[in-house]
Design an enzyme around this catalytic site. Sequence first.
Site, PDB file in Angstrom:
ATOM      1  N   SER A   1       0.965  -1.258  -0.017  1.00 40.01           N
ATOM      2  CA  SER A   1       0.383   0.538   0.248  1.00 40.01           C
ATOM      3  C   SER A   1       1.457   0.900  -0.267  1.00 40.01           C
ATOM      4  CB  SER A   1      -1.322  -0.263   0.806  1.00 40.01           C
ATOM      5  OG  SER A   1      -1.513   1.331   1.643  1.00 40.01           O
TER       6      SER A   1
ATOM      7  N   TYR B   1      -2.869  -1.071  10.340  1.00 34.47           N
ATOM      8  CA  TYR B   1      -3.150  -1.947   8.637  1.00 34.47           C
ATOM      9  C   TYR B   1      -1.583  -1.079   8.117  1.00 34.47           C
ATOM     10  CZ  TYR B   1      -3.871  -1.575   3.372  1.00 34.47           C
ATOM     11  OH  TYR B   1      -4.005  -1.652   2.688  1.00 34.47           O
TER      12      TYR B   1
END
Length: 250
Positions: free
Chosen positions: A142, A155
Amino acid sequence: MFTLTGKKAIITGAAQGLGKAMATALHDAGAEVVILDISDRAQDTAAEIGKEGASVHAVKGNLMDRENLEEAFQEAVNKLEGRVDILINSAGLIERKSAMDFSLESWDRIFEVNVSAVFQLSRLAARIMIEQGSGKIINMGSILSFLGGFNAAAYSTSKGAIAQLTKSLSNEWAGHGIQVNAIAPGYMLTTMNDDIKNDEVRSPQINARIPAGRWGTPEDVTGTAVFLSSAASDYITGVVIPVDGGVLAR
């Protein structure tokens, strides 16, 4: 060079979103694909993608259950008749909440799916790929592999771990003909991001930060996925490729 005809792939979390788009792209490039997902929707997705060309299979598996993960992986391998050329670790979890309000139970859930399952699935696939003398493992990072994010401590930490895991596994397995790389999507139009896309404060801030002037779509990651799955990337390993419309360069 970019054809995947005759290749066999396992893609986790591919019942919808980015995983589904990548499964479709690999199928269209000629690969036989197994969708490994906890959702019952996987069967419908497999039927939808596999109407023409190479076969598409569905296997139900819970990546938070380590025993079930191994059983599901073996079922997927059996459907591919014992060969795995490509593994895409696309399944992932996110929970947006301040660090002070975040439970350790949620932290553990996110790390189990986003990191531990990726590590174990990669090892299971690598055992087969080492015997074959070749293979492609693609992890989903990400832009939060590089940025801290906001209200996303678990996350972003998990995606930072994926960047390091990708490099580490690449170092160990490159000599066996296995390339381990990662894709780092930016702000994508998926259900995972519906909350911030619809946030009256965050959404305009994000829009202003994307040089491309738009959020990405699942299809925007597919070219990179096919490239990293194909012979065109045989001398590329241990890298994390952003697909973010220029966010990290801003």
